[in-house]
Design a protein around this motif. Structure first.
Motif, PDB file in Angstrom:
ATOM      1  N   PHE A  88      59.667   1.883  17.081  1.00 42.72           N
ATOM      2  CA  PHE A  88      60.752   1.448  16.471  1.00 42.72           C
ATOM      3  C   PHE A  88      60.677   1.497  14.908  1.00 42.72           C
ATOM      4  CE2 PHE A  88      61.239  -0.368  20.780  1.00 42.72           C
ATOM      5  CZ  PHE A  88      62.102   0.161  21.307  1.00 42.72           C
ATOM      6  N   SER A  89      61.912   1.808  14.488  1.00 41.37           N
ATOM      7  CA  SER A  89      62.149   1.747  12.944  1.00 41.37           C
ATOM      8  C   SER A  89      61.795   0.212  12.535  1.00 41.37           C
ATOM      9  CB  SER A  89      63.445   2.307  12.393  1.00 41.37           C
ATOM     10  OG  SER A  89      64.395   1.356  13.049  1.00 41.37           O
ATOM     11  N   SER A  90      62.134  -0.699  13.184  1.00 45.75           N
ATOM     12  CA  SER A  90      61.757  -2.013  12.773  1.00 45.75           C
ATOM     13  C   SER A  90      60.483  -2.519  12.478  1.00 45.75           C
ATOM     14  CB  SER A  90      62.553  -3.009  13.614  1.00 45.75           C
ATOM     15  OG  SER A  90      62.043  -2.866  14.945  1.00 45.75           O
ATOM     16  N   GLN A  91      59.642  -1.772  13.390  1.00 48.44           N
ATOM     17  CA  GLN A  91      58.174  -1.965  13.106  1.00 48.44           C
ATOM     18  C   GLN A  91      57.467  -1.410  11.684  1.00 48.44           C
ATOM     19  OE1 GLN A  91      57.455  -0.173  17.476  1.00 48.44           O
ATOM     20  NE2 GLN A  91      55.894  -1.621  17.132  1.00 48.44           N
ATOM     21  N   VAL A  92      57.957  -0.369  11.223  1.00 45.25           N
ATOM     22  CA  VAL A  92      57.744   0.435  10.204  1.00 45.25           C
ATOM     23  C   VAL A  92      58.132  -0.161   9.213  1.00 45.25           C
ATOM     24  CG1 VAL A  92      57.624   2.572   8.999  1.00 45.25           C
ATOM     25  CG2 VAL A  92      57.546   2.807  11.443  1.00 45.25           C
ATOM     26  N   GLU A  93      59.565  -0.794   9.189  1.00 42.60           N
ATOM     27  CA  GLU A  93      60.215  -1.537   8.022  1.00 42.60           C
ATOM     28  C   GLU A  93      59.379  -2.552   7.749  1.00 42.60           C
ATOM     29  OE1 GLU A  93      62.411  -0.239   6.045  1.00 42.60           O
ATOM     30  OE2 GLU A  93      63.325   1.433   7.181  1.00 42.60           O
ATOM     31  N   LYS A  94      58.942  -3.420   8.530  1.00 40.12           N
ATOM     32  CA  LYS A  94      58.520  -4.714   8.377  1.00 40.12           C
ATOM     33  C   LYS A  94      57.142  -4.590   7.653  1.00 40.12           C
ATOM     34  CE  LYS A  94      58.816  -8.026  11.414  1.00 40.12           C
ATOM     35  NZ  LYS A  94      58.784  -8.923  12.531  1.00 40.12           N
ATOM     36  N   ILE A  95      56.380  -3.518   8.187  1.00 43.67           N
ATOM     37  CA  ILE A  95      55.042  -3.412   7.463  1.00 43.67           C
ATOM     38  C   ILE A  95      55.309  -2.758   6.142  1.00 43.67           C
ATOM     39  CG2 ILE A  95      53.129  -1.992   7.442  1.00 43.67           C
ATOM     40  CD1 ILE A  95      52.964  -1.817  10.410  1.00 43.67           C
ATOM     41  N   TYR A  96      56.352  -1.933   6.040  1.00 45.24           N
ATOM     42  CA  TYR A  96      56.505  -1.510   4.578  1.00 45.24           C
ATOM     43  C   TYR A  96      56.837  -2.595   3.479  1.00 45.24           C
ATOM     44  CZ  TYR A  96      59.217   0.880   0.795  1.00 45.24           C
ATOM     45  OH  TYR A  96      59.493   1.310  -0.159  1.00 45.24           O
ATOM     46  N   LYS A  97      57.738  -3.385   3.907  1.00 41.21           N
ATOM     47  CA  LYS A  97      58.144  -4.485   3.216  1.00 41.21           C
ATOM     48  C   LYS A  97      57.067  -5.403   2.803  1.00 41.21           C
ATOM     49  CE  LYS A  97      63.010  -4.388   4.874  1.00 41.21           C
ATOM     50  NZ  LYS A  97      63.971  -5.264   5.499  1.00 41.21           N
ATOM     51  N   SER A  98      56.231  -5.780   3.806  1.00 42.84           N
ATOM     52  CA  SER A  98      54.986  -6.516   3.453  1.00 42.84           C
ATOM     53  C   SER A  98      54.331  -5.845   2.531  1.00 42.84           C
ATOM     54  CB  SER A  98      54.369  -6.958   4.763  1.00 42.84           C
ATOM     55  OG  SER A  98      53.493  -5.815   5.457  1.00 42.84           O
ATOM     56  N   ARG A  99      54.052  -4.602   2.677  1.00 46.00           N
ATOM     57  CA  ARG A  99      52.953  -4.047   1.695  1.00 46.00           C
ATOM     58  C   ARG A  99      53.778  -3.533   0.335  1.00 46.00           C
ATOM     59  NH1 ARG A  99      50.206   0.542   5.787  1.00 46.00           N
ATOM     60  NH2 ARG A  99      49.139  -1.181   6.989  1.00 46.00           N
ATOM     61  N   ALA A 373      47.251  13.181  23.791  1.00 47.08           N
ATOM     62  CA  ALA A 373      48.191  12.373  23.768  1.00 47.08           C
ATOM     63  C   ALA A 373      49.702  13.192  23.832  1.00 47.08           C
ATOM     64  CB  ALA A 373      48.400  11.251  22.985  1.00 47.08           C
ATOM     65  N   LYS A 374      50.677  12.774  24.170  1.00 54.73           N
ATOM     66  CA  LYS A 374      51.862  13.375  23.925  1.00 54.73           C
ATOM     67  C   LYS A 374      52.725  12.397  22.920  1.00 54.73           C
ATOM     68  CE  LYS A 374      56.025  14.961  26.465  1.00 54.73           C
ATOM     69  NZ  LYS A 374      56.937  14.967  27.551  1.00 54.73           N
ATOM     70  N   VAL A 375      52.825  13.142  21.839  1.00 52.12           N
ATOM     71  CA  VAL A 375      53.193  12.442  20.652  1.00 52.12           C
ATOM     72  C   VAL A 375      54.618  13.222  20.076  1.00 52.12           C
ATOM     73  CG1 VAL A 375      52.898  11.516  18.253  1.00 52.12           C
ATOM     74  CG2 VAL A 375      50.791  11.337  19.917  1.00 52.12           C
ATOM     75  N   LYS A 376      55.659  12.359  19.922  1.00 51.12           N
ATOM     76  CA  LYS A 376      56.695  12.931  19.105  1.00 51.12           C
ATOM     77  C   LYS A 376      57.397  12.248  18.147  1.00 51.12           C
ATOM     78  CE  LYS A 376      61.405  15.080  20.496  1.00 51.12           C
ATOM     79  NZ  LYS A 376      60.828  16.300  19.914  1.00 51.12           N
ATOM     80  N   ASN A 377      57.059  12.512  16.967  1.00 53.26           N
ATOM     81  CA  ASN A 377      57.268  11.727  15.444  1.00 53.26           C
ATOM     82  C   ASN A 377      58.810  12.193  15.276  1.00 53.26           C
ATOM     83  OD1 ASN A 377      57.599  10.946  12.882  1.00 53.26           O
ATOM     84  ND2 ASN A 377      55.482  11.019  12.742  1.00 53.26           N
ATOM     85  N   LEU A 378      59.805  11.319  15.476  1.00 53.27           N
ATOM     86  CA  LEU A 378      61.070  11.998  15.287  1.00 53.27           C
ATOM     87  C   LEU A 378      61.512  11.481  13.837  1.00 53.27           C
ATOM     88  CD1 LEU A 378      62.624   9.955  18.594  1.00 53.27           C
ATOM     89  CD2 LEU A 378      62.203  12.183  18.220  1.00 53.27           C
ATOM     90  N   LEU A 379      60.940  10.495  13.093  1.00 51.03           N
ATOM     91  CA  LEU A 379      61.172  10.560  11.916  1.00 51.03           C
ATOM     92  C   LEU A 379      60.740  11.553  10.993  1.00 51.03           C
ATOM     93  CD1 LEU A 379      61.886   8.642   9.297  1.00 51.03           C
ATOM     94  CD2 LEU A 379      59.587   7.780   9.268  1.00 51.03           C
ATOM     95  N   ALA A 380      59.440  12.272  11.285  1.00 48.81           N
ATOM     96  CA  ALA A 380      58.978  13.516  10.572  1.00 48.81           C
ATOM     97  C   ALA A 380      60.016  14.603  10.881  1.00 48.81           C
ATOM     98  CB  ALA A 380      57.762  13.809  11.120  1.00 48.81           C
TER      99      ALA A 380
END
Length: 388
Positions: A88-99, A373-380
């Motif tokens: 989820f985007s929330s997971q990425v945003e949380k790391i982004y804000k902490s860094r 693995a089957k990876v789909k990067n929707l943000l990209a």
């Protein structure tokens, strides 16, 4: 050359450059210690010793990681899928804000999106590694998790630890889940990567010849450790006992008691870890690194004490403006070219090359797992679509 090979070559180049920089400058690592007593000394302390940094760094990194259990989100908030499982985007945003913190770019700026895309790829890799670990039957026990949790808590008081969790918006149970993930991935990497890496004598010899000047010591260096007790309460104290002398009287009684323990044969490093109030050196057993002789010449009081000691001996109690200190001379290194036959030189090179090879193999290992693995990067996909 394919993309994977290109990436591996780039990573290896970066690692070699960092390893070389470590060998050239590692002996000059600055550790901020003895403020108020000897600021000049801190600017010239040399050779970084990673024990405390690894422990405190692991604690800090773990407390900055995002919670592993994502909250339910709409499909529009899904930024990637790995074998059908969403990230989820929330997971990425949380790391982004902490860094990034308050100084980081916000919103959808190109810099921010690039940073978030890198974070998303980290999460994708972690998801793939955890899935492979499960398939391989790799697990961690509750006792292993308890041990790591104890290490994470040890630098903080309970109040400070709870504040760290609060700042991240997670519970202690969430942190346990993160610890479980970290330990599991580490076991997988140790089995499939670290165990397959070897460094030969020929590798060590070749590295030494290429970087020979890095092992030329220009002046005598003194390897020191200290126990410090400050005369006032401080939130920066992070020893294993969370012990802090809050008044000058308490500080004087404490340093005298610690000195008596040392005279009775207690291990200096253990006493420092348990009771020293220097936040920069306590967790490494008081290790200050190597101090060049020129620094001692600029600090006569310390120089007289250090030069009056033999390796393994401790000083008396030193009273300074920043508090009380007990110094231990761990060793002396004489100036000159350190030969390849020196066991310490070989050990230093071996560790550098071991890390270099492990990082390369790890990058390649993760790439091979991604291929299956089957990876789909929707943000990209969203970023590419915007540019069209």
């Amino acid at each position: 050359m394919d993309n994977t090979s290109n990436m591996q070559a780039l990573i290896l180049s970066d690692i070699r450059r960092l390893a070389y920089r470590f060998l050239m400058t590692g002996r000059r690592g600055v550790r901020g210690i003895w403020s108020g007593f000897d600021r000049q000394l801190t600017a010239t302390c040399r050779r970084f010793h990673p024990t405390a940094a690894c422990l405190l760094g692991a604690a800090a990194a773990m407390l900055l990681m995002p919670a592993c259990k994502p909250k339910p989100a709409a499909s529009g908030d899904i930024w990637a899928r790995v074998d059908g499982h969403p990230i989820f985007s929330s997971q990425v945003e949380k790391i982004y804000k902490s860094r990034a913190g308050s100084a980081g770019e916000t919103g959808d700026s190109e810099e921010a999106l690039s940073y978030k895309l890198n974070i998303l790829n980290e999460l994708i890799n972690n998801r793939i590694l955890m899935a492979h670990a499960a398939q391989s039957g790799i697990t961690v026990s509750e006792s292993e998790i308890d041990t790591k949790m104890g290490q994470l808590k040890s630098p903080y008081s309970q109040e400070q630890f709870e504040q760290k969790l609060k700042e991240r918006g997670i519970s202690e149970d969430d942190l346990r889940d993160e610890v479980r993930t970290t330990l599991t991935v580490n076991k997988l990497i140790n089995r499939d990567v670290s165990a397959r890496v070897s460094v030969s004598d020929a590798d060590i010899s070749a590295f030494y010849q290429k970087n020979k000047t890095s092992f030329d010591i220009p002046e005598t260096e003194y390897h020191l450790a200290q126990i410090q007790v400050t005369p006032g309460s401080s939130n920066e104290v992070h020893n294993l006992k969370n012990d802090d002398a809050k008044t000058p009287e308490m500080a004087q009684r404490k340093i005298q008691a610690l000195y008596a323990q040392l005279r009775a044969g207690q291990d200096f490093a253990a006493v420092a870890q348990n009771y020293s109030e220097d936040p920069n050196t306590a967790m490494s057993g008081g290790d200050m690194g190597f101090v060049p002789e020129s620094s001692l010449a600029a600090n006569p009081a310390l120089g007289r004490v250090v030069k009056g000691l033999k390796p393994g001996q401790i000083s008396g109690i030193m009273n300074t403006p920043s508090g009380y200190h007990i110094i231990k001379l761990l060793g002396i290194e004489q100036p000159g070219q350190h030969p390849l036959t020196d066991p310490k030189v070989q050990s230093q090179i071996r560790k550098t090359l071991q890390n270099e090879k492990e990082q390369l193999l790890k990058a390649a290992y993760i790439e091979t797992l991604r291929d299956s693995a089957k990876v789909k990067n929707l943000l990209a996909e969203q970023i590419v679509k915007r540019a069209q």
